[in-house]
Design a protein around this motif. Sequence first.
Motif, mmCIF file in Angstrom:
data_model
loop_
_atom_site.group_PDB
_atom_site.id
_atom_site.type_symbol
_atom_site.label_atom_id
_atom_site.label_comp_id
_atom_site.label_asym_id
_atom_site.label_seq_id
_atom_site.Cartn_x
_atom_site.Cartn_y
_atom_site.Cartn_z
ATOM 1 N N PHE A 339 5.885 4.592 -16.157
ATOM 2 C CA PHE A 339 5.972 5.966 -16.652
ATOM 3 C C PHE A 339 6.036 7.004 -15.536
ATOM 4 O O PHE A 339 6.289 8.182 -15.803
ATOM 5 C CB PHE A 339 4.823 6.249 -17.617
ATOM 6 N N VAL A 344 12.851 6.753 -15.965
ATOM 7 C CA VAL A 344 12.144 6.686 -17.248
ATOM 8 C C VAL A 344 11.780 8.096 -17.711
ATOM 9 O O VAL A 344 11.905 8.427 -18.900
ATOM 10 C CB VAL A 344 10.893 5.791 -17.124
ATOM 11 N N ARG A 347 14.781 9.888 -19.043
ATOM 12 C CA ARG A 347 15.159 9.401 -20.372
ATOM 13 C C ARG A 347 14.172 9.832 -21.452
ATOM 14 O O ARG A 347 14.374 9.546 -22.628
ATOM 15 C CB ARG A 347 15.258 7.872 -20.357
ATOM 16 N N MET A 349 10.983 8.908 -22.085
ATOM 17 C CA MET A 349 10.339 7.792 -22.762
ATOM 18 C C MET A 349 8.837 7.967 -22.979
ATOM 19 O O MET A 349 8.180 7.082 -23.507
ATOM 20 C CB MET A 349 10.611 6.490 -22.011
ATOM 21 N N CYS A 350 8.304 9.103 -22.574
ATOM 22 C CA CYS A 350 6.924 9.451 -22.914
ATOM 23 C C CYS A 350 6.941 10.808 -23.598
ATOM 24 O O CYS A 350 7.543 11.758 -23.082
ATOM 25 C CB CYS A 350 6.045 9.496 -21.666
ATOM 26 N N VAL A 365 4.732 6.359 -26.450
ATOM 27 C CA VAL A 365 6.052 5.863 -26.053
ATOM 28 C C VAL A 365 7.078 6.422 -27.030
ATOM 29 O O VAL A 365 6.926 6.304 -28.248
ATOM 30 C CB VAL A 365 6.102 4.332 -26.077
ATOM 31 N N ALA A 366 8.130 7.019 -26.507
ATOM 32 C CA ALA A 366 9.173 7.586 -27.356
ATOM 33 C C ALA A 366 10.008 6.487 -27.999
ATOM 34 O O ALA A 366 10.063 5.352 -27.514
ATOM 35 C CB ALA A 366 10.076 8.505 -26.541
ATOM 36 N N ASN A 367 10.648 6.829 -29.096
ATOM 37 C CA ASN A 367 11.622 5.926 -29.695
ATOM 38 C C ASN A 367 12.834 5.843 -28.754
ATOM 39 O O ASN A 367 13.329 6.873 -28.304
ATOM 40 C CB ASN A 367 12.047 6.454 -31.058
ATOM 41 N N PRO A 368 13.321 4.645 -28.436
ATOM 42 C CA PRO A 368 14.413 4.534 -27.474
ATOM 43 C C PRO A 368 15.790 4.886 -28.027
ATOM 44 O O PRO A 368 16.755 4.977 -27.269
ATOM 45 C CB PRO A 368 14.374 3.055 -27.085
ATOM 46 N N LYS A 370 18.839 6.923 -29.129
ATOM 47 C CA LYS A 370 19.429 8.241 -28.861
ATOM 48 C C LYS A 370 20.637 8.413 -29.782
ATOM 49 O O LYS A 370 21.629 7.706 -29.633
ATOM 50 C CB LYS A 370 19.879 8.377 -27.410
#
Length: 413
Positions: A339, A344, A347, A349-350, A365-368, A370
């Motif tokens: 992180f 990361v 993108r 991702m947090c 954690v974000a949903n990957p 897009k």
Amino acid sequence: MTKGALSGIRVLDLSRILAGPWGAQMLADLGAEVIKVERPGKGDDSRQFGPPFLKDRDGNDTRESTFFISANRGKKSITCDIATPDGQALIRSLAAKCDVLLENYKVGDLKRYGLDYASLNLVNPRLVYCSITGFGQTGPYSPRPGYDSIFQAMGGLMSITGNGDDMPGGGPMKTGPSLADILCGQYAVSAIVAALYHRDAGGEQGGEGQYIDLSLLDSMIAATSHYASQYLVSGEVPVRRGTEGNGGMPSRMFRCADRDIMIVAGNNEQYARLCQVLKHPELATDPRFSEIALRVRNRRALGDVFEPLIVQWQSDELLLALDAAGVPAGPINNLEQVFADPHVQARGMCVEVAHPLSNDAVRMVANPVKMSGTPIESYTRPPMLGEHTEGVLRDLLDMSGAEIDALRARKVI
């Protein structure tokens, strides 16, 4: 704000712990309204899966475990005792107004309460009903309970994970994350979305919901992918190879002077460039290693040759050189390093959300996924136990305050 792709879809989530909640969370991320049903007083078992727990403003543990936080954002929580007739009636009323029901009770449990698919299909023929169990609704093992590690073992994953028996620390190994649960949850999402499309697309069989039977064991077996294919096509039982991949070679962890890194030369061109970076171009035409199939057959000899070459390098220097040469490689990060990685972070991702119990934002954690037209633009925190009970019963079922108070007095909610 853009509406989510599943905006207008309502999900009744009767699942607990991980596989079902993980799938329901994905549906919530995509815009569905998800109503999570929990036991009064205790809630989802995973609320107790700690420490660690979220800390309150005074630094004390709350009832919000990090495990629960990982799989329940974006949902509304109501409490309901489904073992009571009033609770069963409540679930039937809610199911009549939902598009999807997700549950992971043992085979036959909900039938005792009149909450099985056949019963709720009479209430709502358009309902997509997804059952997640350890072993499925059929077969000799169907009544058995089970947890992720059991399915990693029985589904073959542990047999192909870890070092070989002839290596230090050899033996079957469970993966860190509960992959059987997580993968089953993802299979549930794709099946539910497909069933909703079928229901709403029209045609001869459109317009109605259907029943989805998902098994953690089945999901784990399916996820062994090319390893399963290796056995089914060739009859060869795959073995554990530690960090080695199953395709182009070398594909494994190597020790540099300061730390370990992963290198994957997936084709002959990448392999030749790796040899150039290591200043031994002659290895590209070595008769033992000149083609992928040869490198796979001679993988042990390949490691013996490359290990002393790579251990001379500092990891950052080698990673920069491999990146410049177009050879896939990367550091072996712990989660703090993950992180902190600038890519990361770029993108996204947090993500952070406010929580009423804590001074600090809850990081998740974000949903990957897009999506250009219906992006996942915002997140809401996981709910506290029963936080939305009154609002859901009032707004969705038109229940009065007196009716809600009566249910609470009878400990139905």
